[in-house]
Structures are given as structure tokens and as C-alpha cells.
Design a protein around this motif. Structure first.
Motif, PDB file in Angstrom:
ATOM      1  N   GLY A 130       8.800  14.853   0.636  1.00  0.00           N
ATOM      2  CA  GLY A 130       8.122  14.808   1.926  1.00  0.00           C
ATOM      3  C   GLY A 130       6.656  15.173   1.905  1.00  0.00           C
ATOM      4  N   TYR A 131       6.101  15.438   0.729  1.00  0.00           N
ATOM      5  CA  TYR A 131       4.680  15.792   0.661  1.00  0.00           C
ATOM      6  C   TYR A 131       3.821  14.534   0.621  1.00  0.00           C
TER       7      TYR A 131
ATOM      8  N   GLY B 189       0.816  -1.228   0.000  1.00  0.00           N
ATOM      9  CA  GLY B 189       0.000   0.000   0.000  1.00  0.00           C
ATOM     10  C   GLY B 189       0.835   1.255   0.000  1.00  0.00           C
ATOM     11  N   LEU B 190       1.947   1.206  -0.732  1.00  0.00           N
ATOM     12  CA  LEU B 190       2.915   2.310  -0.685  1.00  0.00           C
ATOM     13  C   LEU B 190       2.301   3.652  -1.081  1.00  0.00           C
ATOM     14  N   TYR B 191       1.360   3.626  -2.029  1.00  0.00           N
ATOM     15  CA  TYR B 191       0.843   4.898  -2.534  1.00  0.00           C
ATOM     16  C   TYR B 191      -0.541   5.250  -1.997  1.00  0.00           C
ATOM     17  N   LYS B 192      -0.972   4.531  -0.970  1.00  0.00           N
ATOM     18  CA  LYS B 192      -2.270   4.864  -0.383  1.00  0.00           C
ATOM     19  C   LYS B 192      -2.177   6.246   0.249  1.00  0.00           C
ATOM     20  N   PHE B 193      -3.120   7.065  -0.097  1.00  0.00           N
ATOM     21  CA  PHE B 193      -3.126   8.428   0.430  1.00  0.00           C
ATOM     22  C   PHE B 193      -3.472   8.402   1.921  1.00  0.00           C
ATOM     23  N   ASN B 194      -2.639   9.042   2.711  1.00  0.00           N
ATOM     24  CA  ASN B 194      -2.847   9.074   4.158  1.00  0.00           C
ATOM     25  C   ASN B 194      -3.595  10.351   4.545  1.00  0.00           C
ATOM     26  N   LYS B 195      -4.891  10.192   4.823  1.00  0.00           N
ATOM     27  CA  LYS B 195      -5.742  11.349   5.096  1.00  0.00           C
ATOM     28  C   LYS B 195      -5.282  12.159   6.307  1.00  0.00           C
ATOM     29  N   ALA B 196      -4.595  11.471   7.227  1.00  0.00           N
ATOM     30  CA  ALA B 196      -4.166  12.160   8.449  1.00  0.00           C
ATOM     31  C   ALA B 196      -3.130  13.249   8.131  1.00  0.00           C
ATOM     32  N   LYS B 197      -2.479  13.107   6.969  1.00  0.00           N
ATOM     33  CA  LYS B 197      -1.409  14.056   6.651  1.00  0.00           C
ATOM     34  C   LYS B 197      -1.879  15.138   5.683  1.00  0.00           C
ATOM     35  N   VAL B 198      -3.162  15.432   5.710  1.00  0.00           N
ATOM     36  CA  VAL B 198      -3.737  16.371   4.733  1.00  0.00           C
ATOM     37  C   VAL B 198      -3.096  17.757   4.805  1.00  0.00           C
ATOM     38  N   ASP B 199      -2.595  18.136   5.980  1.00  0.00           N
ATOM     39  CA  ASP B 199      -1.987  19.460   6.102  1.00  0.00           C
ATOM     40  C   ASP B 199      -0.741  19.608   5.234  1.00  0.00           C
ATOM     41  N   ASN B 200      -0.167  18.467   4.865  1.00  0.00           N
ATOM     42  CA  ASN B 200       1.056  18.478   4.073  1.00  0.00           C
ATOM     43  C   ASN B 200       0.818  17.950   2.673  1.00  0.00           C
TER      44      ASN B 200
END
Length: 804
Positions: A67-68, A18-29
Motif C-alpha cells: 500500500g505504499y 503508467g502503472l509505476y508512475k509515481f503519484n506525487k499526491a500520495k507523498v504522505d504515504n
RNA sequence: GCCGGAGUGGUGGAAUUGGCAGACACAAGGGACUUAAAAUCCCUCGCCCUCAAAAGCGUAUCGGUUCGAGUCCGAUCUCCGGCACCA
């Protein structure tokens, strides 16, 4: 290295982890990187899709390694005319062919090895999506931004069907060759003109190509002027729009568009036959032709006259096709003495030509004189400059209640009704008792029926489908009819970027709170052909939804890049009819996705595109081979920890310069030069490898940096190399290298020395030398007499120009 | 026609935005290695003149601004995108 094997290997691993699964918790970045979605008209991806998606994915991976939290979704713009035409030709249902094409294209897109998170995929032709397209229509309707009016369509009297512009070839139907007519129909419009001014002003906020902003600016076409009201001999009055109110005393005639509702009334019995014939002929000519400035200005006298409000003079009213009903008021004034077009028209029809402006500085001013100047023969306004007179005359008209100041836009409201099957049905119901009633939101979607006769036969295909057409009125419960038309597919694509981050929401089109965090899109990538329409419609939707309270931002796409077009090998645009369509499949089969991607990046300018020529693929293969040899060698040899000598300094310079330049080039989508820099880095390492026996640990660092730098360009290959270096998975969890400015400082700089702007010599001098020292050294180098030197120009770090 | 771009070696394309034109490659030619081939490595590679060097000429065409123009200005030619129902 077997590229196909490693591509399969890493795609599987990426999927599993799942390397490219978007991590919603990091939306600020987050970075929302969006490519215009695909239209599945052809069965397979062509070279142009790869050219859009491959390099964009390189950008997305670069941002990820910086890092985004990158959000890069993919989907399909699946409604549209080509699928319907294909169905008419072959009998294969548009839904079947479209869904099949999508399945094929999904498979191909997965082979690109891009970082798409498929959990967020959307297809505009499924009810779960078009339900919300219909919802958008209802919101615009509720807020007064959707209305119905008559508008012309291309009508083929033989096929009895409405034709798209592209189906009209030189005025005739592409299917049967019959002369196409324009015919009025009642159709839905979106009031994009309400936003004309803001759409124009906000262009300044956008990081878009200047040419795109210029095109939108001209498309919106703001012009500041005024309106003048003319009484006519039949009692009805009309207004004209003009930017040249200063020439009002010189009006020789007025011209009304053939489609203007007043034409009938204005036409006197004697002129009836001539005007009727003229209007019929005009209906056969398309707009581009009508507006052509080098076409003969035809026209026909209506028999009526209009009264100029400032001097009471009566002037004839003509019908002419160079005036469009859709722009301004549909009537213009003709000032023969001060407009090229009007001058020719007046001469042809023997109309008066009266000078009311002369040049301000007495320079020659033969008629027609179209510049600003000083007024003559203009009553109380005589003697004013054009600018003063425009103001004064419009003020006077305002006082007389005969016109005044007015700003006009060329932009027209957006016609969204299509008399076609393969689109989102318009959610409106017509009841004999209640009239026009919008479908309640709870009843959405209005399903597009499957069993429909979509072959052309005089009406919208849905009109022939009784189970679709017949419904009950949501207000009174009585029998009612649905709107038989479907929505322009541009409506679907005007809000898809809002659906991507929240594609499974079945309560609302998107969650406002979430979408306000995810948008605007940070980087939008797609073809320049969308400069005026799609990109303007999407901006309009965003602003309208903002004003309804759903969005908190003004613009959907902060930064925009257009990729160029890959042409066929013959230098022409790829098209089936020309038979020059290149499929990338063979090349990918032979070389693999990474080499193909780097080839596209290296051998074309991304912004320009160009003709297909695959001789460069072998070059990339060799480049990959050289890298593989370097990496193999790197983990086989041992290193010494020693101070930097000349060779190490040079290698370290190349390394840091590469990091700097590649990062810069990726920001500007200059993929070709970025790859060139990587090649220079590899060449630099090869030189070091040959020159130095006992290798510094620097060499190893360089190889590791190379693999990281390469990773966004060749993701599978780099992942494999990273593993060869015995590094932990994944290279995409590494930080992109950052350059050390100190390594780029050189002790000595070479200057070119010019004498009278021609290069005559060279000079190597310490980087700390002052301007005076450089001048001194340059003159000494040339061996010239200081007294004969007139002037010395020093361009720091570049050259010295000695003027003798 | 109107709006917006583009034009640089045999080819794809670079050029810090007014500062050494042709980076990086492809193709071509020559050489090394090899019995040979492939692969790899090295050299040459805008035009003209020349044994060579130097000079001269070169960024679609013509003109201009500037110490200096591929880059800015004016005109011309050719090609591409868009022109509101292809998307």
C-alpha cells in the motif's frame, strides 16, 4: 510458457498504463527505495548489477503491494577516471563512450522489469546536473566549508601526470613503470572535519548494519587527549597531541613528520644532507606502508632539541615517516618506556629510556609497559594513577599556557580537486587584480568543453584548452583564468538522492519544500565498499545543507542494506584482467528475466554474495513449471464448500506460515529463505492436491495467494498467471496477503527430551500444558526415578532437559 | 600493517539470536511411468560402525564459559571488503 514473450507483453502494458508512475499526491504515504546508481564504465550490465537491482525491485514491489507509494528512481554516476583512461587508450571521447554505455544500460535495465519511473532519471555528466554540483561547491565555499591548501599527489615524472592511487602499482606508475613521487599541489578541500562529532554521534540514530557504523566510527577516529607545547633550540615552538599525558615526564625524544613545514628550520647544517635524503626516500613510500606497525621504524636526527615543559629536559627532535603531517599536529612525543613503537625506536637510536609508570597492583611490569598504572619519577604528580595524572598534568599545562585538553579526530578534510578532464569543472576564477573569485550562480554551469587534449602531459587537461581557461573576471571584468581542475566524482554522488525527486528543476538543485517531504531515503541499498567514503560524504552534504537552511532532516539514509558481491566462477572478484566476468545476457536470453532474478535471490545469500554458478537456473525453471501446472489446474476444476478437515488445516497452516515468513524475510532482505518458503507452499499444495479428491475452496484461495506472494519476485510471470486466473489487471494493484495468527496455532507441540543435554526421546503434548505438566510427562516418558532427577529445564515450545 | 567481515554436508545455503545442526534447493544414487527418451512422480543422501537398530563423532583449528555453544569469550589459521585520487 514463453517467458520472453510474456515479459515483452507485460512491460508494454505497464508502460501504456503508467502503472509505476509515481503519484506525487500520495507523498504522505511514500517509500523512497534507492539503489546506488550505476557507474557506466563497462559497456553492459554484469551479474553484480542484477544482483543489486533485481532483489531491490522485489522489495520495492512488496512495499507497493503493502500500500505504499513507492519512489524508486534510477540514474548514472557518469563522470570518472575509467572513461578517461579508456579514452587515452582508444581515442574515443569520454562523453561519447559514456553516453553510449548509458544508452545500452538503460535498455538492459528496462529488461529487468523493475518499477523505475524513468521520468526521474539523472546523469551526473550532463550540464543540467553538474550545474548544480557546481552550485553545491559554491554554497560550501560561501559557508566557509571549502578552502584551498597544499596537498601531496602521486606524480609520475616520466608521464608528467598525476596518478590515482589505483594507477600506482607497488610504488611505480602502471603505464611506464617509473618510480612514483609525492608532490605538493594547491588543491580544494571540503571541511568535513567540522562535522566529525555530529557524524559520529548520529550513527546511533541509523538503522544501518552494525559493522558499517563501526567502520565509520573508526574512520572518524575520535580520541580524547591533550596537546603539549615544546620550545625548541631554534626558537620556534610546536605542539604534540597525546592521549598519554600521564607519561609526559618520560619523553625521550619527539618526532616530526617529513612533510612538516618546520623540518627545514629545525635541521642543522651538519644534518642537512642526511635529512634531505631521508625526506626524499619517504616521498617514495605510500601511507599504508608508512603506517605498517611491523615495518622497521626508521628516522633521522634533525640536530635540534625540544624542551619538555614539565621538567625542562631537552630531548632530540627526529624526522620519521611513521608520523603523518595530516594527523594531529604532525609531531608526536616518544616515550620509550611506555610505548612499544617508541621503545624499539629509542633502542635503535640509543635514546634514554626512563620509567615513569609502574603497575598499580604490583604485577610484573617489564619495559615497555604500556598499560595504565601509577606515576613514578614525575615530580608533583608522582603517586597519582594514570587517569588522575592525565587530568592533572593537562590542567597544569593549561595554567602554564603550554597546552591543555584536546580531542582529535583521525578524519581528514576531503580533497576534491582532480587534475583530470572527465568531471565537473570547479567554478572558480583567478584574477590578477581581484584574486580568487567564485563564479556567480547566474553564470552556472561552467561548461566542460568537448574539444580538449586529455592525454597526459604535465598539466590538468583543461589547462591546455584556452577557450576554457581564459575568461573575464566576474568582479572587475578584466582577463582571468579558470580553475583547471575538476571535482572528485564523489561530489556528484554526495547529493544525487536529493536531485532524484525533482530532476528537471532548472531554477534550483531541488525544491526544498518538496524535498523535505520526499526525504530521507527509507531504504538505501548498495555495496559495503562504500561504508566509509561515499556514505560519509553524503551524510556530510546533508548536514551542511541542513545548516544552510535547505533541508530539515539530519540524515540522508535512514535504513541501509549492503548486498554481497557476486564473484567469478573461480571464486575471485570479477575483473576484466582475470577474464572471469560473467555476463547475464546469455542466461536471460535462455530463461528470461524473472527466472534469472529468482535464481539470484534463491541461490545466494543477499548480504554475502558468492561465486557464480548457474546450475540453479534449471531448478527455478522447474519451480516455475510446477506453479504453472498448479494455476492451470486451479481454474479447470470445481470446488466444494466444506468444513476444514485435517488436510485443509495443514494446508491453511502452510499458507499462513508462508505469508508470515515471506513478509518477514522481505523486510530483512532474506530473499533466499523467502523463495524457499514459497517452494514449501507449492510443495504443500501439491501434497494436498494428491491427497484430496474433492477440493475445498481453500485450495483456490491458496493458489491466488501464491500468485500474489510470488508477484514481487517474478513480476511478469505473476502478472500472466493472474490473467490466467481471470483476475482484473494488475496483480500489483492487489494487497499483499496478510496472515491469520489463528491458523498458525497448533493443538499439540512436539518437545525434544534431553537427559544431561543429550536427546533421548520425544514427547507430543497439548499446547496448553503447564510447565509442571511438561516436566511430569517428560520424566514419565523417560521412565526414570523422580528422586534421581536433580533439575529440569523447560524451553517453551522447544525442549525439556532433565539433569540426572 | 590498521579497521571491518566471513569460514556449516559433494555444492549453494538454512538455523526463531544460547535450545532438536543441515530448512529449501542443486548434484549423485535407486525406483515408478514409457517400446525408448524427455518430462513428471516416489525413495535414499554429514561422518563412522552395522544386515539393521542403537551408540559414538561432527559447524576452519585449539582452549574456555554454560544444564546446553554454529551462535558467547580467548588464541591461531585462511579468505574477502576498505585504507582517503577506482567508484
Amino acid at each position: 510458457m514463453d517467458m520472453k514473450e510474456i515479459e515483452a507483453k507485460w512491460q508494454k502494458k505497464w508502460e501504456e498504463t503508467g502503472l509505476y508512475k509515481f503519484n506525487k499526491a500520495k507523498v504522505d504515504n511514500k517509500k523512497y527505495v534507492l539503489e546506488m546508481f550505476s557507474y557506466p564504465s563497462g559497456a553492459r550490465l554484469h551479474a553484480g548489477h542484477w544482483f543489486n537491482y533485481g532483489p531491490s525491485d522485489t522489495y520495492a514491489r512488496f512495499k507497493r503491494m503493502q500500500g505504499y507509494e513507492v519512489f524508486q528512481p534510477m540514474g548514472f554516476d557518469a563522470f570518472g577516471l575509467p572513461a578517461e583512461n579508456y579514452a587515452i587508450k582508444t581515442g574515443i571521447h569520454p562523453q561519447d563512450s559514456t553516453l553510449k554505455n548509458i544508452a545500452t544500460m538503460e535498455g538492459q535495465l528496462k529488461r529487468i522489469g523493475a518499477t523505475y519511473d524513468w521520468d526521474y532519471e539523472i546523469k551526473t555528466c550532463v550540464p543540467e546536473y553538474y550545474k548544480w554540483t557546481q552550485w553545491m561547491f559554491l554554497q560550501l565555499y560561501k559557508h566557509g566549508l571549502a578552502y584551498r591548501k597544499n596537498a601531496p599527489v602521486n606524480w609520475c615524472p616520466s608521464c608528467e601526470t598525476v596518478l590515482a592511487n589505483e594507477q600506482v602499482i607497488q610504488g611505480v606508475c602502471e603505464r611506464c613503470g617509473t618510480q612514483v613521487l609525492r608532490k605538493d599541489m594547491t588543491q580544494w578541500f571540503f571541511k568535513i572535519t567540522d562535522y566529525a562529532e555530529e557524524l559520529l554521534q548520529d550513527l546511533d540514530k541509523l538503522d544501518w548494519p552494525e559493522k558499517t557504523k563501526m567502520m565509520q566510527k573508526n574512520w572518524i577516529g575520535k580520541s580524547i587527549g591533550g596537546e603539549v607545547e615544546f620550545e625548541t633550540t631554534i626558537g620556534e615552538s610546536f605542539r604534540v597531541f597525546t592521549t598519554r599525558a600521564d607519561t609526559l615526564f618520560g619523553v625521550s625524544y619527539v618526532v616530526i613528520a617529513p612533510e612538516h613545514p618546520l623540518v627545514d628550520k629545525l635541521t642543522t647544517p651538519e644534518q642537512k644532507a642526511a635529512v634531505k635524503k631521508y625526506i626524499e626516500d619517504a616521498a617514495k613510500i605510500d601511507e599504508i606502508e608508512r603506517l605498517s606497525t611491523n615495518r622497521e621504524k626508521t628516522g633521522c636526527f634533525t640536530g635540534s632539541y625540544a624542551t619538555n615543559p614539565v621538567n625542562g629536559r631537552q630531548v632530540p627532535i627526529y624526522v620519521a615517516d611513521y608520523v603523518l603531517a595530516s594527523y594531529g599536529t604532525g609531531v608526536v612525543m616518544g616515550v620509550a618506556a611506555h610505548d612499544d613503537r617508541d621503545y624499539i625506536f629509542a633502542q635503535k637510536h640509543n635514546l634514554s629510556i626512563e620509567r615513569v609508570i609502574k603497575s598499580a597492583d604490583g604485577s610484573p611490569d617489564e619495559l615497555p609497559f604500556t598499560d595504565d598504572g601509577v606515576l613514578v619519577n614525575s615530580g608533583e604528580f608522582t603517586g597519582m594513577t594514570s587517569a588522575q595524572a592525565r587530568d592533572a598534568i593537562l590542567t597544569k599545562l593549561q595554567e602554564m599556557n603550554k597546552g591543555g585538553f584536546k580531542t582529535n579526530y583521525r578524519l581528514r578534510d576531503w580533497l576534491v580537486s582532480r587534475q583530470r578532464y572527465w568531471g565537473a569543472p570547479i567554478p572558480m576564477v583567478y584574477c590578477d587584480k581581484c584574486g580568487m573569485v567564485p563564479v556567480p550562480e547566474k553564470d552556472l554551469p561552467v561548461h566542460l568543453p568537448y574539444n580538449v587534449e586529455f592525454k597526459p602531459s604535465g598539466e590538468s587537461p583543461l589547462k591546455k584548452c584556452d577557450e576554457f581557461m581564459n575568461c573575464t573576471c566576474p568582479q572587475c571584468g578584466g582577463p582571468a583564468k579558470r580553475d583547471p581542475d575538476t571535482l572528485d566524482t564523489f561530489v556528484c554522488s554526495s547529493w544525487y538522492f536529493l536531485r532524484y525527486p525533482d530532476p528537471k528543476n532548472d531554477k534550483e538543485p531541488f525544491n526544498s519544500e518538496w524535498i523535505n517531504k520526499m526525504l530521507p531515503v527509507d531504504k538505501y541499498i548498495g555495496g559495503a565498499e562504500h561504508a566509509c567514503m561515499h556514505l560519509l560524504y553524503a551524510r556530510f552534504f546533508t548536514k551542511a545543507l541542513r545548516d544552510m537552511g535547505y533541508l530539515k532532516f539530519d540524515e540522508p539514509f535512514l535504513s541501509l542494506v549492503h548486498q554481497g558481491t557476486i564473484l567469478g566462477p573461480d571464486g575471485f572478484k570479477m575483473s576484466k584482467s582475470r577474464g572471469n566476468v560473467v555476463s547475464p545476457d546469455d542466461s536471460i536470453q535462455k530463461y528470461g528475466a524473472d527466472i534469472f532474478r529468482v535464481y539470484l535471490e534463491f541461490c545466494f545469500s543477499y548480504i554475502e554474495g558468492g561465486p557464480w554458478n548457474e546450475s540453479g537456473l534449471d531448478a527455478i525453471q522447474r519451480f516455475f513449471d510446477r506453479i504453472e501446472r498448479l494455476v492451470t489446474k486451479c481454474y479447470e476444476i470445481s470446488y466444494v464448500d466444506k468444513p476444514f478437515g485435517k488436510d485443509e488445516k495443514e494446508l491453511n497452516f502452510v499458507r499462513n506460515n508462508t505469508i508470515k515468513m515471506v513478509s518477514q524475510d522481505l523486510e530483512t532482505f532474506s530473499f533466499n529463505t523467502a523463495v524457499a518458503r514459497l517452494m514449501e507452499f507449492v510443495n504443500g499444495m501439491m501434497v494436498y492436491d494428491q491427497a484430496v479428491k474433492e477440493k475445498s475452496v481453500l485450495f483456490k484461495d491458496c493458489v491466488e495467494d501464491l500468485v500474489k506472494l510470488l508477484a514481487p519476485f517474478a513480476p511478469h510471470f505473476a502478472e500472466e498467471l493472474w490473467e490466467m486466473l481471470k483476475k482484473p489487471y494488475s496483480v500489483f494493484n492487489q494487497s499483499y496477503p496478510v496472515f491469520d495468527p489463528a491458523a498458525l496455532v497448533r493443538d499439540e507441540i512436539e518437545y525434544a527430551i534431553q537427559v544431561n543435554s543429550k536427546i533421548r526421546s520425544r514427547l507430543v503434548i497439548s499446547k496448553s500444558a503447564s510447565k509442571e505438566e511438561i516436566e511430569e510427562a517428560a520424566i514419565k516418558e523417560l521412565g526414570v526415578d523422580k528422586a534421581s532427577v536433580k533439575k529440569v529445564i523447560v524451553v517453551p515450545g522447544r525442549l525439556v532437559n532433565v539433569i540426572m
